[in-house]
Motif scaffolding. Structure first.
Motif, PDB file in Angstrom:
ATOM      1  N   LYS A  31       0.835  -1.199   0.000  1.00 54.67           N
ATOM      2  CA  LYS A  31       0.000   0.000   0.000  1.00 54.67           C
ATOM      3  C   LYS A  31       0.874   1.255   0.000  1.00 54.67           C
ATOM      4  CE  LYS A  31      -3.699   2.336   2.440  1.00 54.67           C
ATOM      5  NZ  LYS A  31      -4.536   2.384   3.630  1.00 54.67           N
ATOM      6  N   ALA A  32       1.921   1.260   0.825  1.00 58.31           N
ATOM      7  CA  ALA A  32       2.800   2.426   0.913  1.00 58.31           C
ATOM      8  C   ALA A  32       3.502   2.695  -0.426  1.00 58.31           C
ATOM      9  CB  ALA A  32       3.834   2.219   2.015  1.00 58.31           C
ATOM     10  N   TYR A  33       3.953   1.639  -1.101  1.00 58.57           N
ATOM     11  CA  TYR A  33       4.603   1.800  -2.405  1.00 58.57           C
ATOM     12  C   TYR A  33       3.616   2.388  -3.408  1.00 58.57           C
ATOM     13  CZ  TYR A  33       7.707   0.788  -6.321  1.00 58.57           C
ATOM     14  OH  TYR A  33       8.519   0.914  -7.419  1.00 58.57           O
ATOM     15  N   LYS A  34       2.399   1.876  -3.405  1.00 61.30           N
ATOM     16  CA  LYS A  34       1.375   2.353  -4.348  1.00 61.30           C
ATOM     17  C   LYS A  34       1.049   3.822  -4.122  1.00 61.30           C
ATOM     18  CE  LYS A  34      -3.248   1.705  -6.068  1.00 61.30           C
ATOM     19  NZ  LYS A  34      -4.210   2.613  -5.489  1.00 61.30           N
ATOM     20  N   GLY A  68      -1.118 -10.395   2.429  1.00 60.63           N
ATOM     21  CA  GLY A  68      -2.538 -10.201   2.139  1.00 60.63           C
ATOM     22  C   GLY A  68      -2.866  -9.008   1.263  1.00 60.63           C
ATOM     23  N   TYR A  69      -1.868  -8.247   0.834  1.00 57.20           N
ATOM     24  CA  TYR A  69      -2.122  -7.063  -0.001  1.00 57.20           C
ATOM     25  C   TYR A  69      -2.466  -7.481  -1.418  1.00 57.20           C
ATOM     26  CZ  TYR A  69      -1.515  -2.647  -2.408  1.00 57.20           C
ATOM     27  OH  TYR A  69      -1.728  -1.529  -3.181  1.00 57.20           O
ATOM     28  N   ARG A  70      -3.485  -6.854  -1.970  1.00 55.25           N
ATOM     29  CA  ARG A  70      -3.871  -7.084  -3.364  1.00 55.25           C
ATOM     30  C   ARG A  70      -3.712  -5.772  -4.115  1.00 55.25           C
ATOM     31  NH1 ARG A  70      -7.689 -11.658  -4.556  1.00 55.25           N
ATOM     32  NH2 ARG A  70      -7.909 -10.381  -6.404  1.00 55.25           N
ATOM     33  N   ALA A  71      -2.747  -5.734  -4.988  1.00 53.53           N
ATOM     34  CA  ALA A  71      -2.455  -4.509  -5.734  1.00 53.53           C
ATOM     35  C   ALA A  71      -3.606  -4.154  -6.658  1.00 53.53           C
ATOM     36  CB  ALA A  71      -1.171  -4.682  -6.535  1.00 53.53           C
ATOM     37  N   ASN A  72      -3.896  -2.858  -6.726  1.00 54.13           N
ATOM     38  CA  ASN A  72      -4.903  -2.355  -7.663  1.00 54.13           C
ATOM     39  C   ASN A  72      -4.374  -1.056  -8.274  1.00 54.13           C
ATOM     40  OD1 ASN A  72      -5.163  -0.546  -5.578  1.00 54.13           O
ATOM     41  ND2 ASN A  72      -7.266  -1.013  -5.102  1.00 54.13           N
ATOM     42  N   GLY A  73      -5.169  -0.446  -9.110  1.00 51.02           N
ATOM     43  CA  GLY A  73      -4.745   0.797  -9.742  1.00 51.02           C
ATOM     44  C   GLY A  73      -3.495   0.604 -10.583  1.00 51.02           C
ATOM     45  N   TRP A  74      -2.651   1.623 -10.604  1.00 50.00           N
ATOM     46  CA  TRP A  74      -1.452   1.569 -11.443  1.00 50.00           C
ATOM     47  C   TRP A  74      -0.529   0.419 -11.050  1.00 50.00           C
ATOM     48  CZ3 TRP A  74       3.495   1.802  -9.677  1.00 50.00           C
ATOM     49  CH2 TRP A  74       3.698   2.307  -8.398  1.00 50.00           C
ATOM     50  N   LEU A  75      -0.435   0.127  -9.749  1.00 53.54           N
ATOM     51  CA  LEU A  75       0.449  -0.953  -9.304  1.00 53.54           C
ATOM     52  C   LEU A  75      -0.120  -2.313  -9.702  1.00 53.54           C
ATOM     53  CD1 LEU A  75       3.030  -1.777  -7.890  1.00 53.54           C
ATOM     54  CD2 LEU A  75       1.821  -1.602  -5.696  1.00 53.54           C
ATOM     55  N   LEU A 130       0.683  -2.754 -13.335  1.00 51.66           N
ATOM     56  CA  LEU A 130       2.099  -3.060 -13.531  1.00 51.66           C
ATOM     57  C   LEU A 130       2.394  -4.505 -13.144  1.00 51.66           C
ATOM     58  CD1 LEU A 130       4.844  -1.792 -14.289  1.00 51.66           C
ATOM     59  CD2 LEU A 130       5.144  -1.290 -11.870  1.00 51.66           C
ATOM     60  N   LEU A 131       1.806  -4.971 -12.060  1.00 50.26           N
ATOM     61  CA  LEU A 131       2.015  -6.345 -11.602  1.00 50.26           C
ATOM     62  C   LEU A 131       1.359  -7.329 -12.565  1.00 50.26           C
ATOM     63  CD1 LEU A 131       3.130  -8.217  -9.409  1.00 50.26           C
ATOM     64  CD2 LEU A 131       0.974  -7.911  -8.190  1.00 50.26           C
ATOM     65  N   GLY A 132       0.145  -7.018 -12.996  1.00 50.24           N
ATOM     66  CA  GLY A 132      -0.563  -7.873 -13.943  1.00 50.24           C
ATOM     67  C   GLY A 132      -0.637  -9.307 -13.471  1.00 50.24           C
ATOM     68  N   VAL A 133      -0.205 -10.233 -14.300  1.00 48.77           N
ATOM     69  CA  VAL A 133      -0.228 -11.651 -13.951  1.00 48.77           C
ATOM     70  C   VAL A 133       1.181 -12.155 -13.621  1.00 48.77           C
ATOM     71  CG1 VAL A 133      -2.295 -12.143 -15.292  1.00 48.77           C
ATOM     72  CG2 VAL A 133      -0.065 -12.342 -16.378  1.00 48.77           C
ATOM     73  N   ARG A 134       2.107 -11.228 -13.397  1.00 45.55           N
ATOM     74  CA  ARG A 134       3.471 -11.627 -13.052  1.00 45.55           C
ATOM     75  C   ARG A 134       3.489 -12.349 -11.709  1.00 45.55           C
ATOM     76  NH1 ARG A 134       4.712  -6.235 -14.898  1.00 45.55           N
ATOM     77  NH2 ARG A 134       6.031  -6.343 -16.727  1.00 45.55           N
TER      78      ARG A 134
END
Length: 71
Positions: free
Chosen positions: A17-20, A47-54, A57-61
């Motif tokens: 969250k902080a990085y995003k 437990g973090y689930r990236a959303n938005g720009w992050l 960027l993460l996509g399916v990696r």
């Protein structure tokens, strides 16, 4: 930051969250992507689930877990 990205063989970026929420982290990650630098995502927050720009960027990696007992 631009010079560091330009000189990097690999760019490791945080998934948290902080990085995003950091505008500087966003600029750096987007620049690394634009420069086609190999990128390695590190999951920094359980437990973090990236959303938005992050999330885009993460996509399916696949990411590397970088918290808890792994450290």
């Amino acid at each position: 930051m631009a010079a560091a990205v330009e000189d990097a063989a690999v760019f490791c970026y945080g998934v948290s969250k902080a990085y995003k929420e950091s505008s500087n982290c966003r600029l750096e990650a987007q620049y690394a992507y634009q420069q086609e630098t190999d990128m390695v995502p590190l999951m920094l927050e359980e437990g973090y689930r990236a959303n938005g720009w992050l999330g885009m960027l993460l996509g399916v990696r696949l990411y590397y877990v970088f918290f808890g007992s792994v450290l």
